[in-house]
Scaffold this motif. Structure first.
Motif: not given
Lengths: 773, 167
Positions: B27, B32-33, B35-37, B73-74, B78-79, B98-99, B101-102, B105
């Motif tokens: 990160r 940053t894709e 995520k930190c939960g 995830v990227k 990718t998009l 979507g938080f 989602s990465p 996936i």
């Protein structure tokens, strides 16, 4: 009939989300940024006698410390509600009295998170300890006053008495409960308990603040209420609203937990004072302890009824544990009555009494369901008890006694949010059909009879049961909530839609685009949405009270209709035909006579460059005169292991009337998410405290959130109705479906065992205890 | 301290602190894709592939993974060149906030890989067990993984697996 609404459209931000392209608050980092860490109280009730931050300030890399010593003593409420808020003004950015384990002592800003956390350890605090109230049922009689002489006050004329530890008090009545209860041939009195819970949005609360090139404060935060954040930060930090911009990036779930202004004032003050960007992100532990929770409740129901099952008198008395501060204490309490009692509108004598009491425990707040979840646990079982007594099938009972289109309930007017409510007649309901579909899909009649605890089917270790309940909620707060939207046309025939509505992951950006698309008859790709930026988007009260689709949706619809008028006018001018002879079709203004037409692109170019030039643009605001309830029928089939006390949910069926679903897939998703959250709440989610008020299960691992491996089969049926006052007939769906699991499972448990569950969650211990009774 | 890591098929030099987690290192270096939960290895939002094995990056020290391959995830899609799992998530409505989602996936990618695109429903449920989602109730996520598996099987017979290249 429709082209863009009532369709399972893909989320417009979907692919960006699942490829990690979208940015959430914590993903933004700015040059020269400070990291903020908060010191929380380890005591449930204590006064700070002395706070020595000198050693922390000497630490290399520390930029500053904020505490009660150097921040304003302005009182406010952290509840992100409309102004004036119905929640009491009983807190400060930093208080000098700590009222729960997790309360804010002070905050440090430093060059890195590690330095900030290190510096926290060097802060010396001398506390004088006070006796704490850790049992909400004893709060009033404890003799310990939690908000003593601290000038806490209510902003609106409601009963607020901190000297009795009362954060809120509500009373409403219709007819005469006492008289009717006295003379009723049959009577019931039952007490129910519901527990604390954390919202568990996977994204923790966060705020990032900085000054823009003109010295204005920019706040980016995980908020459901950007406009309330701007107003509240302005008020407590004494920064003019004109100097504040709040931007909501993508939000990783809210469920009410982010309808709270907790982090923003702290980060904002550091930035305002140091002129540097600042970032504050809660750890998961902080989210559990220091953010907001679902209020703990005790509800006592007294019902008097006839031998044929007609309830003639009903009293709901609610006691709410507000925790240390009174955020949403009044309105969650009111909603425990106003979102439940109108359901059985043939009851002529009703009484609702409620108190929200302060304790030295974590604070309640807004949580999906908002009081209704807490009250339906009891109400749903009371109805089942009446039916068990009279022998009537609960399914038929609900069909007979629930509120119908064209009918009203006096409760709508009697019980508002801190004031009188708004009288309302039900315009839309497919509840009867919901009940029928739910019964059919869950094989209600066959299973209910088969599993009945008196048939012998359940004599073994494993006992099966099926139970159901019927629910309602609201759609926005009538005559209070306002949403607005602005649209303008671009020269390729696309549109910018600017809305204050706050997409938390709910998909409202997509849903609002669908509504604009439908009005203008153009594909979703032609609508460019910008939402929730207080500098650019018009006001919206924010994402709460099940309002965005219903309320913000109607604002967008009105706005798009304004755009449509202008396009038609310019199109008619270009086609040289009368205004009533043109129509909008597929991205063209088409003459109803002959074949001539002009495209949206041509219309906009004409309006920009050719003749009678102007910008095709419109804005609209919307306030609803009513809060039309969505309805739902929930059916739970369970298996109880009478040896271990474990309840397994075998099947769950929900039939839901949300009016016309604008996005069928997202509406299903809202229902499924709420149901699973409701099931986990019914079965195991809870807060466990030490004897000194410290939360013991403050991590995902210890708290327990359902995973993909845990979920039972869930089937959702959207049963459309048409709500005249909503956009294309829509009502709400976000909250209602969290209310069904508690009563449906409890009723299934009775069907299986002949025993009642009065206290949630239904842990093995409580199940075994119930079985032994 | 600098370490070399192969991230999404590119060799990167990252500046990391001795006790820094892989999550934090990623990160802080712009990934940053991820995520930190929770930072406790409980939520799965920070799931990445380490030499094609899924790991919670908050539970791994950055220093310990020199010369290993990290895929976020990227790196899966990718998009601009999405993986069919990602497309299936959107199609099924498995993407609410979507938080998660990465991480979801990455978990789904592993499920498909480990089962040769033939996961049973139980494989899917178990494979997603380490990833929390509060929005969807998992119903549509499970559906999306099933859809992606089916599509993958179809494509397997038609053409080689799409490889994402960042040019």
């Amino acid at each position: 009939m429709y082209k863009y609404v009532n369709k399972p459209a893909e989320k417009i931000d979907g692919l960006s989300l699942v490829t990690g392209e979208e940015k959430f608050t914590d993903d933004f980092t700015y040059n020269d940024m400070l990291y903020v860490a908060i010191l929380h109280s380890g005591y449930a009730h204590a006064k700070i006698e002395e706070l020595d931050e000198s050693e922390a300030l000497k630490t290399k890399g520390v930029a500053g410390v904020l505490s009660y010593k150097n921040t304003s003593s302005i009182l406010y409420t952290t509840a992100g509600q409309g102004y004036p808020e119905p929640s009491p003004y009983d807190t400060r950015i930093f208080n000098d009295v700590m009222r729960f384990v997790g309360d804010n002592v002070c905050a440090v800003a430093a060059e890195s998170r590690e330095i900030a956390e290190e510096a926290l350890k060097k802060i010396k605090v001398r506390f004088s300890l006070r006796n704490a109230v850790l049992d909400f049922e004893k709060s009033e009689s404890s003799g310990i006053i939690i908000h003593k002489d601290d000038n806490s006050h209510a902003k609106i004329p409601v009963y607020f008495n901190p000297s009795e530890n009362l954060a809120s008090k509500v009373e409403a009545s219709v007819g005469s409960f006492e008289r009717a209860f006295e003379t009723a041939p049959k009577k019931l009195t039952c007490t129910f308990y519901t527990q604390y819970a954390s919202h568990c949005a996977i994204e923790p609360h966060a705020a990032v603040t900085w000054l823009d090139s003109r010295g204005r404060l920019v706040i980016q935060s995980t908020t459901q209420v950007p406009f309330h954040v701007r107003r509240i930060v302005s008020s407590v930090c004494q920064i003019p609203i004109s100097k504040i911009r709040v931007i909501k990036p993508r939000i990783g779930g809210g469920f009410g937990g982010k309808q709270e202004v907790l982090l923003e004032p702290v980060a904002a003050l550091f930035t305002w004072r140091t002129k540097r960007p600042a970032k504050l992100v809660y750890s998961r532990k902080e989210v559990f302890t220091s953010a907001r929770t679902r209020h703990q409740y005790r509800t006592v129901f007294k019902a008097g009824y006839d031998t044929d099952g007609k309830i003639t008198a009903l009293h709901l008395d609610a006691l709410e544990n507000s925790g240390a501060y009174g955020s949403h204490a009044l309105t969650v309490l009111s909603n425990a009555g106003s979102k439940t009692l109108p359901l059985l509108n043939k009851i002529e004598n009703l009484k609702f009494t409620g108190k929200g009491v302060y304790t030295n425990l974590p604070c309640g707040g807004a949580y999906r369901g908002y009081g209704a979840t807490e009250a339906y646990f009891g109400l749903g079982q009371i109805v089942d008890m009446v039916c068990q007594e009279t022998g009537e099938d609960i399914v038929e009972y609900y069909k007979k006694w629930t509120i119908k289109p064209g009918e009203t309930s006096p409760v709508f007017q009697a019980l508002g949010e801190g004031k009188e409510g708004v009288a309302m007649t039900i315009g839309s309901s497919s509840l009867e059909e919901c009940i029928t579909i739910g019964a059919r899909e869950s094989q209600w009649y066959e299973k209910r009879k088969l599993y009945s605890h008196s048939t012998g089917y359940n004599d073994g270790r494993y006992k099966r049961g099926i139970g159901m309940s019927v629910l309602m909620q609201g759609s926005a707060i009538a005559e209070v909530d306002m949403a607005s939207a602005y649209m303008k046309m671009n020269d390729d025939g696309s549109f910018n839609l600017l809305t204050g509505a706050t997409d938390l992951g709910t998909g409202s950006d997509t849903i609002l685009s669908q509504i604009a698309s439908e009005v203008l008859d153009i594909p979703l790709s032609q609508i460019v949405v910008t939402s929730s930026d207080t500098d650019f988007t018009p006001f919206d009260k924010g994402a709460y009270a099940s309002s965005t689709t219903y309320l913000s949706g109607q604002a967008v619809k009105k706005c798009a209709e304004g755009i449509k008028k202008q396009i038609l006018k310019t199109g008619a001018e270009m086609l040289n035909v009368k205004l009533d002879l043109v129509e909008l079709k597929n991205g063209f203004v088409t003459s109803k006579v002959g074949l001539s037409r002009v495209s949206f692109e041509e219309v906009c170019r004409y309006s920009f460059y050719e003749k009678n030039q102007y910008q095709i643009q419109a804005s609209a605001s919307h306030v609803s005169p009513k809060s039309p309830p969505p309805f739902a029928a929930h059916f739970a089939e369970i298996e109880v292991d009478s040896m271990t006390g474990i309840i397994q949910v075998l099947n769950y069926v929900a039939a839901v009337d949300c009016g016309l679903p604008i996005n069928t897939r997202l509406a299903e998703g809202q229902a499924e998410g709420a149901i699973i959250n409701g099931l986990a709440y019914a079965l195991f989610e809870d807060y466990y405290f030490s004897e000194k008020g410290r939360l013991l299960n403050d991590s995902f691992g210890k708290y327990g959130v359902m995973t993909a491996a845990d979920i039972p089969p869930v089937k959702v049926f959207l049963v459309s109705s048409y709500e005249e006052t909503g956009p294309f007939g829509a009502k709400s769906i976000s909250e209602i479906n969290i209310n069904g699991a508690l009563p449906s499972i409890a009723n299934a448990f009775y069907n299986a065992t002949g025993k009642r569950l009065f206290s949630a969650p239904f842990t093995p211990e409580k199940v075994l205890e119930a079985l032994e009774k | 301290m600098k370490i070399s890591i192969n991230i999404n098929s590119r060799l990167k030099e990252l500046e990391v602190k001795p006790n820094e987690t892989l999550l934090s290192a990623l990160r802080n270096n712009g990934y940053t894709e991820v995520k930190c939960g929770c930072s406790e290895g409980e939520c799965g939002a920070c799931l990445v592939l380490l030499d094609e094995k899924p790991v919670n990056s908050c539970q791994v020290l950055a220093m310990s993974i020199r010369n290993k391959q990290v895929k976020t995830v990227k790196g899966i899609g990718t998009l601009y060149l999405p993986h069919l799992i990602q497309k299936a998530f959107v199609e099924a409505g498995a993407d609410q906030c979507g938080f998660c989602s990465p991480g979801m996936i990455v978990a789904s990618y592993s499920i498909l890989k480990e089962t040769g695109n033939r996961p049973s429903k139980e494989d899917i449920r178990r494979g997603l067990d380490g990833n929390l989602c509060r929005c969807t109730g998992y119903v549509k996520i499970i559906e999306a993984v099933g859809m992606a598996a089916e599509k993958s099987l179809q494509e397997e017979t038609q053409k080689p697996e799409a490889v994402c290249t960042n040019m």
